[in-house]
Design a protein around this motif. Structure first.
Motif, PDB file in Angstrom:
ATOM      1  N   ASN A 171       0.745  -1.230   0.004  1.00 28.17           N
ATOM      2  CA  ASN A 171       0.025  -0.044   0.195  1.00 28.17           C
ATOM      3  C   ASN A 171       1.000   1.207  -0.128  1.00 28.17           C
ATOM      4  OD1 ASN A 171      -2.326  -1.401  -0.064  1.00 28.17           O
ATOM      5  ND2 ASN A 171      -2.493  -1.454   1.995  1.00 28.17           N
ATOM      6  N   GLU A 172       2.059   1.281   0.808  1.00 28.13           N
ATOM      7  CA  GLU A 172       2.922   2.493   0.828  1.00 28.13           C
ATOM      8  C   GLU A 172       3.476   2.699  -0.573  1.00 28.13           C
ATOM      9  OE1 GLU A 172       5.716   1.744   3.761  1.00 28.13           O
ATOM     10  OE2 GLU A 172       4.345   1.798   5.403  1.00 28.13           O
ATOM     11  N   PHE A 173       4.016   1.421  -1.342  1.00 26.92           N
ATOM     12  CA  PHE A 173       4.433   1.644  -2.613  1.00 26.92           C
ATOM     13  C   PHE A 173       3.396   2.273  -3.485  1.00 26.92           C
ATOM     14  CE2 PHE A 173       7.522  -1.341  -1.724  1.00 26.92           C
ATOM     15  CZ  PHE A 173       8.728  -0.618  -2.105  1.00 26.92           C
ATOM     16  N   SER A 174       2.140   1.767  -3.288  1.00 25.04           N
ATOM     17  CA  SER A 174       0.790   2.298  -4.194  1.00 25.04           C
ATOM     18  C   SER A 174       0.587   3.733  -4.013  1.00 25.04           C
ATOM     19  CB  SER A 174      -0.485   1.653  -3.790  1.00 25.04           C
ATOM     20  OG  SER A 174      -1.541   2.045  -4.449  1.00 25.04           O
ATOM     21  N   GLN A 175       0.713   4.176  -2.737  1.00 33.14           N
ATOM     22  CA  GLN A 175       0.755   5.652  -2.695  1.00 33.14           C
ATOM     23  C   GLN A 175       1.803   6.441  -3.132  1.00 33.14           C
ATOM     24  OE1 GLN A 175       0.137   6.114   1.605  1.00 33.14           O
ATOM     25  NE2 GLN A 175      -1.563   5.067   1.607  1.00 33.14           N
ATOM     26  N   ASP A 176       3.203   5.800  -3.273  1.00 35.59           N
ATOM     27  CA  ASP A 176       4.266   6.652  -3.609  1.00 35.59           C
ATOM     28  C   ASP A 176       4.334   6.648  -5.062  1.00 35.59           C
ATOM     29  OD1 ASP A 176       7.061   7.423  -3.654  1.00 35.59           O
ATOM     30  OD2 ASP A 176       7.702   5.680  -3.968  1.00 35.59           O
ATOM     31  N   PHE A 177       3.600   5.460  -5.750  1.00 33.94           N
ATOM     32  CA  PHE A 177       3.702   5.734  -7.370  1.00 33.94           C
ATOM     33  C   PHE A 177       2.526   6.555  -7.747  1.00 33.94           C
ATOM     34  CE2 PHE A 177       7.054   2.768  -7.165  1.00 33.94           C
ATOM     35  CZ  PHE A 177       7.760   2.818  -7.974  1.00 33.94           C
ATOM     36  N   ASP A 178       1.387   6.609  -6.982  1.00 34.90           N
ATOM     37  CA  ASP A 178       0.295   7.490  -7.415  1.00 34.90           C
ATOM     38  C   ASP A 178       0.855   9.052  -7.350  1.00 34.90           C
ATOM     39  OD1 ASP A 178      -1.393   5.836  -7.770  1.00 34.90           O
ATOM     40  OD2 ASP A 178      -2.534   5.708  -5.716  1.00 34.90           O
ATOM     41  N   GLN A 179       1.812   9.402  -6.107  1.00 41.50           N
ATOM     42  CA  GLN A 179       2.142  10.695  -6.041  1.00 41.50           C
ATOM     43  C   GLN A 179       3.378  11.086  -7.271  1.00 41.50           C
ATOM     44  OE1 GLN A 179       1.316  13.130  -3.995  1.00 41.50           O
ATOM     45  NE2 GLN A 179      -0.182  11.915  -3.428  1.00 41.50           N
ATOM     46  N   LEU A 180       4.176   9.788  -7.510  1.00 39.98           N
ATOM     47  CA  LEU A 180       5.102  10.020  -8.836  1.00 39.98           C
ATOM     48  C   LEU A 180       4.233  10.402 -10.050  1.00 39.98           C
ATOM     49  CD1 LEU A 180       7.831   7.465  -7.803  1.00 39.98           C
ATOM     50  CD2 LEU A 180       8.045  10.143  -7.625  1.00 39.98           C
ATOM     51  N   LEU A 181       3.011   9.550 -10.314  1.00 36.78           N
ATOM     52  CA  LEU A 181       2.406   9.701 -11.445  1.00 36.78           C
ATOM     53  C   LEU A 181       1.848  10.982 -11.362  1.00 36.78           C
ATOM     54  CD1 LEU A 181       1.077   8.636 -13.819  1.00 36.78           C
ATOM     55  CD2 LEU A 181      -0.574   7.383 -12.478  1.00 36.78           C
ATOM     56  N   PHE A 182       1.414  11.523 -10.448  1.00 34.94           N
ATOM     57  CA  PHE A 182       0.718  12.964 -10.512  1.00 34.94           C
ATOM     58  C   PHE A 182       1.688  14.066 -10.513  1.00 34.94           C
ATOM     59  CE2 PHE A 182      -2.312  11.719  -6.903  1.00 34.94           C
ATOM     60  CZ  PHE A 182      -3.312  11.022  -7.920  1.00 34.94           C
ATOM     61  N   GLN A 183       2.988  13.775 -10.275  1.00 32.37           N
ATOM     62  CA  GLN A 183       4.176  14.529 -10.630  1.00 32.37           C
ATOM     63  C   GLN A 183       4.580  14.661 -12.100  1.00 32.37           C
ATOM     64  OE1 GLN A 183       6.538  14.824  -6.156  1.00 32.37           O
ATOM     65  NE2 GLN A 183       7.680  14.077  -8.163  1.00 32.37           N
ATOM     66  N   ALA A 184       4.465  13.668 -12.524  1.00 28.41           N
ATOM     67  CA  ALA A 184       4.877  13.223 -13.992  1.00 28.41           C
ATOM     68  C   ALA A 184       3.660  13.932 -14.737  1.00 28.41           C
ATOM     69  CB  ALA A 184       4.612  11.901 -14.116  1.00 28.41           C
TER      70      ALA A 184
END
Length: 273
Positions: A171-184
């Motif tokens: 779940n932590e990885f999911s949140q991390d990559f969601d944030q990276l995707l928003f930044q991208a």
């Protein structure tokens, strides 16, 4: 240039035909016993992409580029058909026509996005119209960051609920990559002004750190699943499958960084990947 076209084509086909083959297996495993037509179609796609994968291994960098153009077109046709199959399955699930089946709608959509990515790449290669580097960096990262975020969600939902620590990590990885995707996507919307070498370099460096962490988590999970040391309904091949896609993303990030820094990308880089 001819050798570069052949090397790039073979690299894409060898990697993604295996992915398409495995998608066919995963989808089949999620169908109900009575879904015989869908099971048969999935088996046919498995055999089709296994054949493509095997044939791709017979080509070399010295193969006539025109032979590869024709092969790419044939593969494109196969990928278009499996894309239609995946979207049909998604429609059946979302209209509640497959009650009790075990394919998540997001997983089916995920596999169809990868099929669409693959066929678009084949189009670009055959037409000689690969994206300019700044555009490719953003588009590839937007695509793969979403793929990585999906993987984390799938792992979380397929682990047994009693594997609390691993579920929390996923779940932590999911949140991390969601944030990276928003930044991208923010960098995407700021194009072309955002496409400076410093911004793109930092973008790649930041993504690499998270992808490496996720890749290592996937490798550990894959090893534990293979050794029957954790409780889950994750097929061992699926665990290895998502690990290989993280490795692919890291390879792409490294290739982009080599281009940005002026380090030459050799044919050996493509052939050995």
């Amino acid at each position: 240039m001819a050798n570069a076209f052949v090397a790039r084509s073979l690299d894409e086909v060898r990697f993604w035909s295996r992915i398409m083959k495995e998608h066919s297996l995963f989808l089949r495993l999620g169908f109900r016993a009575e879904d015989t037509q869908l099971i048969n179609e999935a088996n046919q796609f498995y055999a089709l992409f296994e054949n493509i994968q095997n044939r791709s291994m017979a080509f070399t960098l010295d193969t006539d580029p025109q032979v590869i153009v024709r092969f790419n077109s044939e593969v494109h046709n196969a990928v278009s058909h499996i894309w239609v199959f995946k979207r049909k399955i998604l429609g059946l699930i979302l209209t509640c026509q497959l009650p009790g089946a075990n394919n998540f709608p997001l997983l089916v959509d995920h596999t169809s996005r990868e099929a669409n990515y693959f066929r678009n790449r084949l189009d670009e290669l055959n037409n000689g119209k690969l994206e300019p580097l700044p555009d490719a960096i953003i588009d590839e990262n937007v695509f793969f960051l979403r793929i990585m975020a999906d993987h984390a969600k799938f792992i979380s939902h397929l682990l047994d609920p009693s594997e609390r620590k691993l579920v929390d990590m996923a779940n932590e990885f999911s949140q991390d990559f969601d944030q990276l995707l928003f930044q991208a996507r923010d960098i995407d919307s700021m194009r072309p002004q955002s496409q400076t070498a410093p911004i793109l370099t930092q973008f790649l460096d930041q993504n690499r750190v998270s992808v490496k962490s996720l890749r290592d988590f996937k490798k550990t999970a894959s090893d534990l699943i293979s050794a029957c040391k954790i409780k889950s309904i994750i097929h061992p091949l699926l665990a290895d499958h998502v690990f290989r896609e993280a490795e692919r993303f890291l390879f792409i990030i490294d290739m982009f960084e080599q281009h940005l820094t002026g380090t030459p990308v050799t044919m050996r880089d493509l052939e050995e990947h």
